[in-house]
Design a protein around this motif. Structure first.
Motif, PDB file in Angstrom:
ATOM      1  N   ASN A 197       0.172  -1.643  -0.070  1.00 41.59           N
ATOM      2  CA  ASN A 197       0.008   0.058   0.318  1.00 41.59           C
ATOM      3  C   ASN A 197       0.696   1.588   0.407  1.00 41.59           C
ATOM      4  OD1 ASN A 197      -2.359  -1.141   0.265  1.00 41.59           O
ATOM      5  ND2 ASN A 197      -2.971  -1.483   2.280  1.00 41.59           N
ATOM      6  N   HIS A 198       2.180   1.230   0.652  1.00 44.21           N
ATOM      7  CA  HIS A 198       2.655   2.278   0.784  1.00 44.21           C
ATOM      8  C   HIS A 198       3.973   2.282  -0.497  1.00 44.21           C
ATOM      9  CE1 HIS A 198       2.912   3.879   4.916  1.00 44.21           C
ATOM     10  NE2 HIS A 198       2.380   3.428   5.422  1.00 44.21           N
ATOM     11  N   SER A 200       2.006   1.564  -3.414  1.00 46.74           N
ATOM     12  CA  SER A 200       0.939   2.509  -4.284  1.00 46.74           C
ATOM     13  C   SER A 200       1.136   4.162  -3.877  1.00 46.74           C
ATOM     14  CB  SER A 200      -0.411   1.607  -3.907  1.00 46.74           C
ATOM     15  OG  SER A 200      -0.537   0.767  -4.496  1.00 46.74           O
ATOM     16  N   ILE A 201       0.851   4.111  -2.262  1.00 49.90           N
ATOM     17  CA  ILE A 201       0.864   5.728  -2.014  1.00 49.90           C
ATOM     18  C   ILE A 201       2.254   6.897  -2.370  1.00 49.90           C
ATOM     19  CG2 ILE A 201       1.084   7.265   0.081  1.00 49.90           C
ATOM     20  CD1 ILE A 201      -0.916   4.521   1.466  1.00 49.90           C
ATOM     21  N   ASN A 202       3.645   5.882  -2.686  1.00 50.27           N
ATOM     22  CA  ASN A 202       4.690   6.902  -3.337  1.00 50.27           C
ATOM     23  C   ASN A 202       4.028   6.817  -4.112  1.00 50.27           C
ATOM     24  OD1 ASN A 202       5.547   6.208  -0.635  1.00 50.27           O
ATOM     25  ND2 ASN A 202       7.132   4.813  -1.304  1.00 50.27           N
ATOM     26  N   ARG A 204       1.245   7.116  -7.015  1.00 49.37           N
ATOM     27  CA  ARG A 204       0.716   8.129  -6.907  1.00 49.37           C
ATOM     28  C   ARG A 204       1.420   9.612  -5.860  1.00 49.37           C
ATOM     29  NH1 ARG A 204      -4.953   7.816  -7.619  1.00 49.37           N
ATOM     30  NH2 ARG A 204      -4.153   5.779  -8.759  1.00 49.37           N
ATOM     31  N   ARG A 205       2.041  10.277  -5.110  1.00 48.05           N
ATOM     32  CA  ARG A 205       2.554  11.196  -4.933  1.00 48.05           C
ATOM     33  C   ARG A 205       3.920  11.219  -6.294  1.00 48.05           C
ATOM     34  NH1 ARG A 205       6.450  12.044  -0.526  1.00 48.05           N
ATOM     35  NH2 ARG A 205       5.943  14.345  -0.978  1.00 48.05           N
ATOM     36  N   GLU A 218      -3.624  12.135  -5.508  1.00 54.64           N
ATOM     37  CA  GLU A 218      -3.388  11.711  -4.509  1.00 54.64           C
ATOM     38  C   GLU A 218      -4.360  10.758  -3.236  1.00 54.64           C
ATOM     39  OE1 GLU A 218      -0.051  13.073  -1.781  1.00 54.64           O
ATOM     40  OE2 GLU A 218       0.659  15.072  -3.385  1.00 54.64           O
ATOM     41  N   TYR A 219      -3.319   9.652  -2.620  1.00 56.82           N
ATOM     42  CA  TYR A 219      -4.449   8.811  -1.933  1.00 56.82           C
ATOM     43  C   TYR A 219      -5.006   9.803  -0.907  1.00 56.82           C
ATOM     44  CZ  TYR A 219      -3.493   4.978  -5.066  1.00 56.82           C
ATOM     45  OH  TYR A 219      -4.229   4.096  -6.136  1.00 56.82           O
ATOM     46  N   ALA A 220      -4.610  10.461  -0.153  1.00 59.02           N
ATOM     47  CA  ALA A 220      -4.878  11.026   0.987  1.00 59.02           C
ATOM     48  C   ALA A 220      -5.720  11.694  -0.064  1.00 59.02           C
ATOM     49  CB  ALA A 220      -3.629  11.783   0.847  1.00 59.02           C
ATOM     50  N   VAL A 231      -5.329   7.708   5.609  1.00 60.69           N
ATOM     51  CA  VAL A 231      -5.334   6.772   4.657  1.00 60.69           C
ATOM     52  C   VAL A 231      -4.953   5.633   4.411  1.00 60.69           C
ATOM     53  CG1 VAL A 231      -2.638   7.503   3.712  1.00 60.69           C
ATOM     54  CG2 VAL A 231      -4.428   7.516   2.436  1.00 60.69           C
ATOM     55  N   MET A 235      -6.680   2.151   2.135  1.00 57.87           N
ATOM     56  CA  MET A 235      -5.886   1.451   0.877  1.00 57.87           C
ATOM     57  C   MET A 235      -6.189  -0.056   1.452  1.00 57.87           C
ATOM     58  SD  MET A 235      -4.467   3.326  -0.869  1.00 57.87           S
ATOM     59  CE  MET A 235      -3.477   2.229  -1.654  1.00 57.87           C
TER      60      MET A 235
END
Length: 431
Positions: A197-198, A200-202, A204-205, A218-220, A231, A235
């Protein structure tokens, strides 16, 4: 597995120009729905020539890469059909296809052609319609490439005899690397889920600051819109469901349409061709491997061989790598590839990911363009899109998403279709 011993290039070769289209869903936009393969490829090729400061007459030969011409304009010889769009009618050319590794091996094709001494300046481009397909009998019209149609064409990249599964690649790719990593380093299901999940977050950032990326929200922000304060709760929710034991939707490629291109030339001719206006990026070496779809842990084993080759031929050490890219159409790829390459410490890379250290503003940036899960995946074109991003980062031309430390040496790991793998090392050339 057989090992290959490489010889050094006969002469130095450098990248002098890069071009890339936005990665997009063409059928969702009235302005792009009528685009043909030639127009998309031509756009990237012209951008690369403009970036290098060269004209079509300066280019001796070109390569055309595409994973599946069946999904585009349905040409048998697509390299010959696109030349008019970027001023190279009559130039020699070759078409090639190595699934999702095509864009990385597109660079190898061009570098080998120049290093041999036969050509001085070569263009190599890739195009793919990963989200759309031409309407039958109307090649200038496109419609959504539904999964059923995609699987019809995908099966052709696997051996359909001797009891090979049609879906060998996907069934091996989805959870194999994640499961192997979790078992080897004794991660709990929660830890491996958080790691994916992290990632994916990174990704997207990184993509959020990239104007060419497919997804830039962004996912946030998506979590807040859905009513989540955290967030990670988002996820882990049905908004991001699991597709298997480990892989979630957010860690899966976003199939789309796009093209990218690169211009390479003999390093000793950079000044003459570009009039001193281009900062060359030397291709120090490229390692490669290929394993058919049913090979156990094929991505892991093939990556080891490709990385071994490129380190051996270049003499570069892992601690010299400043920036890393990996074709992560299954997101676990960029973690396991970075550890195999020694860019992240073995068994500890997941911690770097969870701490945000692999995002563009971290100390170990990976996939600063957003990777396949956010920048998008236009199969053949994705490798050259990564090379485009790497070159831009090495020139300090990435604006808000520019990494903290200007990279001098970059590694890219390509992977495609459960078969081809490549490892590329680029270095800023001082001339």
């Amino acid at each position: 597995m057989n090992q290959t011993k490489l010889n050094k290039y006969s002469r130095s070769v450098s990248i002098i120009g890069v071009g890339c289209t936005p990665f997009m869903y063409t059928v969702d936009n009235e302005e792009t729905n009528g685009l043909t393969e030639g127009e998309l490829f031509g756009y990237a090729a012209l951008k690369a020539m403009e970036d290098a400061g060269v004209e079509p007459k300066d280019v001796d030969f070109y390569f055309h890469g595409e994973a599946s011409p069946l999904n585009s304009s349905n040409y048998i010889t697509p390299n010959m059909q696109v030349a008019n769009w970027f001023g190279m009618k009559g130039k020699g050319s070759i078409h090639h296809s190595e699934a999702c590794c095509t864009g990385y091996l597109a660079l190898e094709q061009a570098v080998n052609a120049v290093a041999s001494g036969k050509y001085n300046c070569v263009l190599s481009g890739c195009v793919e319609f990963g989200d759309s397909v031409c309407v039958e009998n109307h090649p200038y019209k496109r419609e959504k490439l539904e999964m059923g149609k995609f699987l019809e064409t995908t099966k052709w990249i696997y051996d359909r005899c001797y009891t090979r599964q049609f879906m060998a690649g996907p069934t091996i790719c989805f959870d194999d690397a994640a499961q192997a990593y979790a078992l080897k380093y004794h991660l709990t299901d929660q830890q491996i889920d958080d790691t994916l999940n992290h990632m994916s977050i990174n990704n997207r950032r990184n993509a959020a600051k990239n104007p060419l990326a497919l997804e830039r929200r962004e996912y946030a922000d998506l979590a807040k819109e859905a009513g989540f304060d955290d967030v990670m709760d988002y996820m882990r929710s049905p908004y991001n469901p699991k597709m298997g034991d480990y892989l979630r939707v957010g860690g899966m490629e976003l199939k789309c349409d796009g093209a990218a291109a690169v211009i390479v030339c003999a390093t000793d001719m950079v000044e003459e061709l570009t009039h001193g206006k281009v900062k060359p990026i030397e291709v120090l070496g490229i390692g490669s491997s290929a394993l058919e779809g049913n090979t156990p842990h094929l991505e892991i084993e093939g990556t080891k061989e490709a990385v071994r080759q490129v380190y051996e031929i270049t003499g570069v050490k892992p601690d010299e790598i400043d920036l890393f890219y990996a074709n992560d159409f299954i997101i676990t790829s960029h973690l396991i590839a970075a550890e195999i390459a020694g860019y992240l410490p073995e068994g500890e890379g997941w911690k770097y990911v969870c701490e945000g250290r692999t995002a563009y503003d971290g100390d170990k940036p990976i996939n600063t363009n957003g990777g396949r899960t956010s920048f998008g995946h236009a199969h053949a074109a994705s490798g050259l899109a990564d090379i485009y991003e790497a070159v831009k980062q090495m020139r300090n031309e990435c604006g808000e998403r520019q990494v903290k430390k200007l990279p001098k040496t970059t590694m890219l790991r390509g992977f495609g279709g459960g078969q081809n793998l490549a490892a590329i090392i680029l270095r800023t050339k001082e001339i």
